[in-house]
Write a protein that holds these residues in place. Structure first.
Motif, PDB file in Angstrom:
ATOM      1  N   GLU A 161       0.739  -1.075  -0.124  1.00  0.00           N
ATOM      2  CA  GLU A 161       0.039   0.033  -0.115  1.00  0.00           C
ATOM      3  C   GLU A 161       0.979   1.257  -0.099  1.00  0.00           C
ATOM      4  O   GLU A 161       0.458   2.379   0.493  1.00  0.00           O
ATOM      5  N   CYS A 221      -3.495  -2.896  -6.014  1.00  0.00           N
ATOM      6  CA  CYS A 221      -3.219  -3.016  -7.295  1.00  0.00           C
ATOM      7  C   CYS A 221      -3.272  -1.688  -8.089  1.00  0.00           C
ATOM      8  O   CYS A 221      -3.513  -1.643  -9.475  1.00  0.00           O
ATOM      9  N   GLY A 222      -2.805  -0.759  -7.371  1.00  0.00           N
ATOM     10  CA  GLY A 222      -2.654   0.501  -8.324  1.00  0.00           C
ATOM     11  C   GLY A 222      -3.595   1.519  -8.212  1.00  0.00           C
ATOM     12  O   GLY A 222      -3.432   2.691  -8.622  1.00  0.00           O
ATOM     13  N   PHE A 223      -4.966   1.427  -7.745  1.00  0.00           N
ATOM     14  CA  PHE A 223      -5.995   2.327  -7.988  1.00  0.00           C
ATOM     15  C   PHE A 223      -6.277   3.056  -6.553  1.00  0.00           C
ATOM     16  O   PHE A 223      -6.637   4.003  -6.621  1.00  0.00           O
ATOM     17  N   HIS A 224      -5.964   2.213  -5.710  1.00  0.00           N
ATOM     18  CA  HIS A 224      -5.871   3.136  -4.077  1.00  0.00           C
ATOM     19  C   HIS A 224      -4.245   3.233  -3.491  1.00  0.00           C
ATOM     20  O   HIS A 224      -4.172   4.213  -2.863  1.00  0.00           O
ATOM     21  N   ALA A 225      -3.657   2.475  -4.306  1.00  0.00           N
ATOM     22  CA  ALA A 225      -2.157   2.470  -3.647  1.00  0.00           C
ATOM     23  C   ALA A 225      -1.489   1.333  -4.645  1.00  0.00           C
ATOM     24  O   ALA A 225      -2.160   0.687  -5.402  1.00  0.00           O
ATOM     25  N   ASP A 276       2.186   1.398  -7.026  1.00  0.00           N
ATOM     26  CA  ASP A 276       2.575   1.495  -8.185  1.00  0.00           C
ATOM     27  C   ASP A 276       3.380   0.088  -8.935  1.00  0.00           C
ATOM     28  O   ASP A 276       3.507  -0.570  -8.110  1.00  0.00           O
ATOM     29  N   PRO A 277       3.443   0.156  -9.958  1.00  0.00           N
ATOM     30  CA  PRO A 277       4.066  -1.233 -10.744  1.00  0.00           C
ATOM     31  C   PRO A 277       5.127  -1.784  -9.827  1.00  0.00           C
ATOM     32  O   PRO A 277       5.192  -2.907  -9.686  1.00  0.00           O
ATOM     33  N   PRO A 325     -11.141   3.669  -8.133  1.00  0.00           N
ATOM     34  CA  PRO A 325      -9.943   4.540  -8.679  1.00  0.00           C
ATOM     35  C   PRO A 325      -9.894   5.823  -7.701  1.00  0.00           C
ATOM     36  O   PRO A 325     -10.731   6.646  -8.001  1.00  0.00           O
ATOM     37  N   TYR A 363      -9.491  -4.944 -14.643  1.00  0.00           N
ATOM     38  CA  TYR A 363      -8.061  -4.100 -15.182  1.00  0.00           C
ATOM     39  C   TYR A 363      -6.934  -4.426 -13.991  1.00  0.00           C
ATOM     40  O   TYR A 363      -6.021  -4.695 -14.208  1.00  0.00           O
ATOM     41  N   GLY A 415      -5.829  -8.223 -13.713  1.00  0.00           N
ATOM     42  CA  GLY A 415      -4.940  -8.611 -14.683  1.00  0.00           C
ATOM     43  C   GLY A 415      -3.695  -7.910 -14.398  1.00  0.00           C
ATOM     44  O   GLY A 415      -2.446  -8.549 -14.637  1.00  0.00           O
ATOM     45  N   ALA A 416      -3.324  -6.598 -13.994  1.00  0.00           N
ATOM     46  CA  ALA A 416      -2.366  -6.136 -13.938  1.00  0.00           C
ATOM     47  C   ALA A 416      -1.582  -6.661 -12.658  1.00  0.00           C
ATOM     48  O   ALA A 416      -0.225  -7.069 -12.860  1.00  0.00           O
TER      49      ALA A 416
END
Lengths: 252, 252, 252, 252
Positions: free
Chosen positions: B12, B36-40, B42-43, B67, B90, B93-94
């Motif tokens: 997170e 997964c990137g939408f609330h916390a 990064d890749p 998001p 989304y 998959g990520a």
């Protein structure tokens, strides 16, 4: 008879905003470079375009980008290679989820905008992109400029590569594209572009800006989807290729 | 002897910012709910946490979110169900790309923050989340509150479900969690929380805020990873469970 | 003779994406509700629209929004009032910088999309928006539905308020707008809309969906800028008003 | 007696995430470079830091950045100058709204991260930043490296400029900072840093990495706020300066 693939950048809307006529283009091309959310392409757009691609028997490619929505991925961002690999992998996975749900898969990768230019020009950038592809799915292909660092890196990683050419762009004598800013760099007449496409596929050559004929090995032709007249041009290209008896098949 | 799974929200951070001690928590839990990137997330954080989860033999779950980076996914966003399905797909998959590259896969889904609350409370939201999971991979499980709309929807879709309980939260007599704003709603003493965890697992009951004993069927205990003292609490819970001879295994 | 203001939502592109014909609309309206970057409107768009507004002697209003680019600000986000105040203040300041550099200033505020609906309906939301406006510049006006919580809150804070009406929307007997989903809720015939606009301004009434005539006090008419035919409708409205000798002036 | 300003980067949290101890630093510095939302700094953080700065009689500066939340503004983005000007102006206006509501104003601009480096090194970038400042408020100052393109551009535009030095960084003989990656590039001992700060202010010189003494004209010392021990170092610097009788005042 020779054959060729037609690829186009699709799914490049975001939320309420649209860009290009995806539905029309999907009836003309064989490979769809679909935006993955970082320069364009919200999740619902990804779903819609993947479904429509499958319906039209068009192969799905990941048009991965720098994270740059407001700049449409056209601005170079100086990222560390490891970070870039992760950014590409994230996009690959996200798009692949929609491709799979649509009954297909991501078959190839073609970087977008500034990342395309950087990956074609610099091996360090190319390696970072290719690492993500190779790690994720070794059966994916990479689409890019012939002789580019991108295709070299993909080839070195054991990935299948495909070279593409641009029928609507002027070429310099060294095989590069003439800068868009220069007059005459972008062709707009559908008939001229179509003729050029036929020449490229039949002879694997192109007539350069200075009138020289140079070799342009290609398995795919890129047709633009986001300019006024894009659909008309793509249709002219496809019609001309078919009239010559050239097969139009996905390169994957 | 009974057994239980321990799950925690991990990954997170975002960019330069960190939240919680992922490395320490991964040595204590059996299931990692990874942002997964939408609330916390990064890749590069996704990659690091997935790798570390696999190294510690911890199962990977997708902590999908609205998001909402600036609100950490804690604010309800009134999205259309179809749009929500796409947003969840989304993220699935990520994260799965990183899980796969790390040698594992996303085994389950646990929504985050406001989406968790909405999906547990409203069947319409639950169905939208579940549709993404079922379409993407029918072998994934869904983790949520026992008796919630989320688990009902997952069950109806033929997905495996797992109920979770919170050893550090006060329960009301109807089995709901007492609002955080109320004094005493959140327990902070590691020993008290650990004792409560043992009771929950051994008896599948909890003592409510009013002193009543109610049934709380559970296959997983959620231990928080982002509060001060989180690691100490998680360790106390794990130690107490092991001291009772309770097996600590992933629910998947 | 009576007079009226014409307002329209402008600057609603983002990066490469465009929405509506700002240049054409700025020749027809007297007040421009300019997007501030949270639902649309990148910095360069803000500059361009502010400059063009000043050139056309159009007043600049801040079309503040929930932070929701992908949802175009049309999805309700459940934000704490203090947080909402800050989000509005941020947008006000950002737009005002461009308005000032263009030689003008932000004269009024009209919330966008879901925030408009929430601020018109709920006093708590209205107060949060109004607090930002009042704190930033007490000489700004607030534009909204007559009788709404938004105008009540602005009035209570000592701000000037202006009521607006919609010539292209069906009204229910209680003065509310008929839901867009209902057939007939949105008028599309330029002549009918123009006639309705004249009636609204001349009589401060509107004929409802059921045929009743109700009072609609208004100082401004909202003309949409983002639909097909928007410019034609706006021009028809303006021409009809002018033909009746109605003065068309900014309400500020 | 000489005097000096102490500046620090503050407000660099985002949403739930925190970075550094703003409250402690605001009791030690005289100028706060506040993040404006593009690399860090959500609206509510801007409000809180501006209020706290005013309470501590600390001047507010805009720490403008490339739009790069995930990279914390540390990655160069190749933006067109006109676009960059707009991005800077947007941030200036947004922060100024909070500064004004707190009873102050943005007094100066210091670019952040990659934009600081680019603006100090390249006149084209510097001019783009300065244009936004000069257009918005000609009474603002610009803070940067002595002899940099940034200060040259600001000076040429008629803005007041202030040179800053770094007491915790090794200098090369040409007055540049030794690359962070090199061992010894960053000093960590509070006493050594404090002594260096005193030398810098009293003599306007610094001892370089190779032992040479070079001139470093400065009106401000930058003390870092986001590293472990940052507060302790800043306090040591302030105490040492005060012990020498050096006045500590804002440069504006």
């Amino acid at each position: 008879m020779p054959s060729v693939d037609l690829n186009s950048d699709l799914g490049e809307g975001f939320g309420i905003w649209r860009l290009g006529d995806d539905a029309a283009m999907l009836q003309l091309v064989t490979s769809a470079n679909i935006a993955c959310g970082f320069h364009a392409g919200d999740p619902s757009t990804l779903r819609a375009v993947c479904l429509d691609a499958v319906k039209n028997d068009v192969r799905i490619g990941a048009q991965v980008s720098y994270p740059d929505l407001v700049g449409f991925g056209r601005r170079h961002i100086d990222m560390e290679p490891a970070e870039l690999t992760d950014v590409v992998l994230y996009q690959l996975g996200a798009l692949d989820a929609f491709a799979q749900v649509a009954g297909s898969e991501v078959s190839y990768v073609k970087p977008h905008g500034a990342l395309y230019h950087a990956a074609c020009a610099e091996r360090r950038v190319a390696d970072a992109v290719v690492e993500a592809v190779a790690d994720y799915d070794h059966s994916m292909s990479v689409l890019g400029l012939p002789g580019s660092a991108l295709l070299d890196a993909a080839d070195a990683a054991g990935l299948e590569v495909a070279a593409e050419a641009f029928a609507d762009r002027a070429y310099s004598d060294d095989g590069g594209l003439v800068d868009r800013a220069q007059p005459g760099a972008v062709l707009e007449d559908p008939r001229a572009i179509a003729e050029r496409a036929v020449q490229m596929v039949m002879t694997q050559t192109v007539t350069t800006f200075t009138g020289k004929t140079i070799s342009v090995p290609l398995r795919s032709l890129c047709v633009h989807g986001d300019t006024p007249g894009a659909v008309e041009i793509a249709r002219a290209v496809r019609d001309a290729l078919e009239a010559e008896g050239i097969g139009i098949y996905s390169f994957t």
